[in-house]
Structures are given as C-alpha cells and as structure tokens.
Design an enzyme around this catalytic site. Structure first.
Site, mmCIF file in Angstrom:
data_model
loop_
_atom_site.group_PDB
_atom_site.id
_atom_site.type_symbol
_atom_site.label_atom_id
_atom_site.label_comp_id
_atom_site.label_asym_id
_atom_site.label_seq_id
_atom_site.Cartn_x
_atom_site.Cartn_y
_atom_site.Cartn_z
ATOM 1 N N CYS A 115 -10.272 -5.277 -0.992
ATOM 2 C CA CYS A 115 -11.431 -4.387 -1.019
ATOM 3 C C CYS A 115 -12.155 -4.537 -2.363
ATOM 4 C CB CYS A 115 -10.973 -2.941 -0.837
ATOM 5 S SG CYS A 115 -10.097 -2.276 -2.276
ATOM 6 N N GLU A 173 -2.518 -4.573 -3.468
ATOM 7 C CA GLU A 173 -2.692 -5.399 -4.657
ATOM 8 C C GLU A 173 -2.438 -4.590 -5.922
ATOM 9 O OE1 GLU A 173 -5.726 -6.824 -1.521
ATOM 10 O OE2 GLU A 173 -4.856 -4.928 -2.171
ATOM 11 N N ASN A 226 0.849 -1.179 0.000
ATOM 12 C CA ASN A 226 0.000 0.000 0.000
ATOM 13 C C ASN A 226 0.892 1.239 0.000
ATOM 14 O OD1 ASN A 226 -1.636 2.223 1.207
ATOM 15 N ND2 ASN A 226 -3.216 0.635 1.243
ATOM 16 N N HIS A 268 -3.495 0.750 -3.403
ATOM 17 C CA HIS A 268 -3.599 -0.324 -2.412
ATOM 18 C C HIS A 268 -2.507 -1.355 -2.685
ATOM 19 C CE1 HIS A 268 -8.040 0.301 -0.999
ATOM 20 N NE2 HIS A 268 -7.308 1.393 -0.901
#
Length: 145
Positions: free
Chosen positions: A79, A54, A41, A52
């Site tokens: 998310c 990912e 992140n 983020h």
C-alpha cells in the site's frame, strides 16, 4: 513452490496471521542468504492500524545500519504507507506475491528506482480472494476504503 525462500517465509507468515484471526498478508526481509526478519499483518491482533505485513517485518528486523543490500518479500502489493517506508529506507528490491486482489503502489515504487518483481502466485491470490470474500468490511478497513 516458489524458488524464493523469502517469499515462502512471507506466505507462511500470512497463513499464521489468518490462523490468528488476522489479515493474511506476510512479509520477509532478506539480506543475501540471511533471513533478517519475518512479519505479518497484525492490525487485528494488536489493534494497531499501521501494523501491515511489511511494517511488521521491518519492526521485527529492528534497527539496521542499511537496507540497501536487502530484498523485501511480501505476499501482496504494498500500500501507499508501506511503499513510503520502502522508499524511505531505500530497499532496492521488492518481490510481490500478487497484485490481482490489490494493486498497491507498484508504479510509485518503480518510479523511485525500486526493482519490483510480481510472482502472481496462485496460493497468495487464492488466500486473499477467500479472505476478502469472507471479510469485506475488515478488508475495507485495512486499505482505508
């Protein structure tokens, strides 16, 4: 220690983000035995609201011909934004460090055919609990609460 080298890389990235004053979430993209990319992140560090963990790992991976032969490891349940990216790129498997501190969109991932494994890793849980406790406003910003 986890039997997943990809998860260990994601966890190390999360710790690196924390050390930089950021949110401790890391991710790694793996193809077979190859570590394609690792990221964490970067919302605080880069001032980027969509950076983020990912997304950072996928950005670090650069253009890929396909993602259908990869596994995405992440320290925290993805998310909605990251879930959408996983679905868009047809990443078939996601290994999640923990979903206790944030449940994410695991049901949506599974409904779209993504294999999801939750490790319930105590190190990931402890790191997020400590971070959320110390930084409730920053955490709320990250998850748009």
């Amino acid at each position: 220690m986890s039997a997943h080298p990809g998860f260990e890389a994601a966890l190390a990235a999360a710790r690196a983000s924390l050390a930089e004053g950021g949110i401790p979430i890391g991710a790694a993209l793996v193809r077979g035995d190859e570590m394609v990319a690792v990221g964490h992140n970067e919302r605080v560090q880069a001032g980027d609201p969509i950076a983020h963990g990912e997304m950072s790992a996928l950005r670090a991976a650069g253009r890929q011909r396909t993602y259908r032969d990869t596994v995405l490891y992440t320290t925290l349940a993805p998310c909605a934004m990251c879930t959408g990216t996983i679905i868009q790129f047809k990443i078939p498997r996601v290994v999640v460090g923990e979903a206790r501190t944030f449940g994410g969109e695991l049901k949506l991932l599974r409904s779209r055919g993504v294999e999801v494994e939750v490790l319930d890793d105590e190190r990931a849980v402890a790191m997020m609990e400590a971070f959320i406790g110390a930084n409730p406003e920053l955490w709320a910003e990250d998850i748009a609460e």
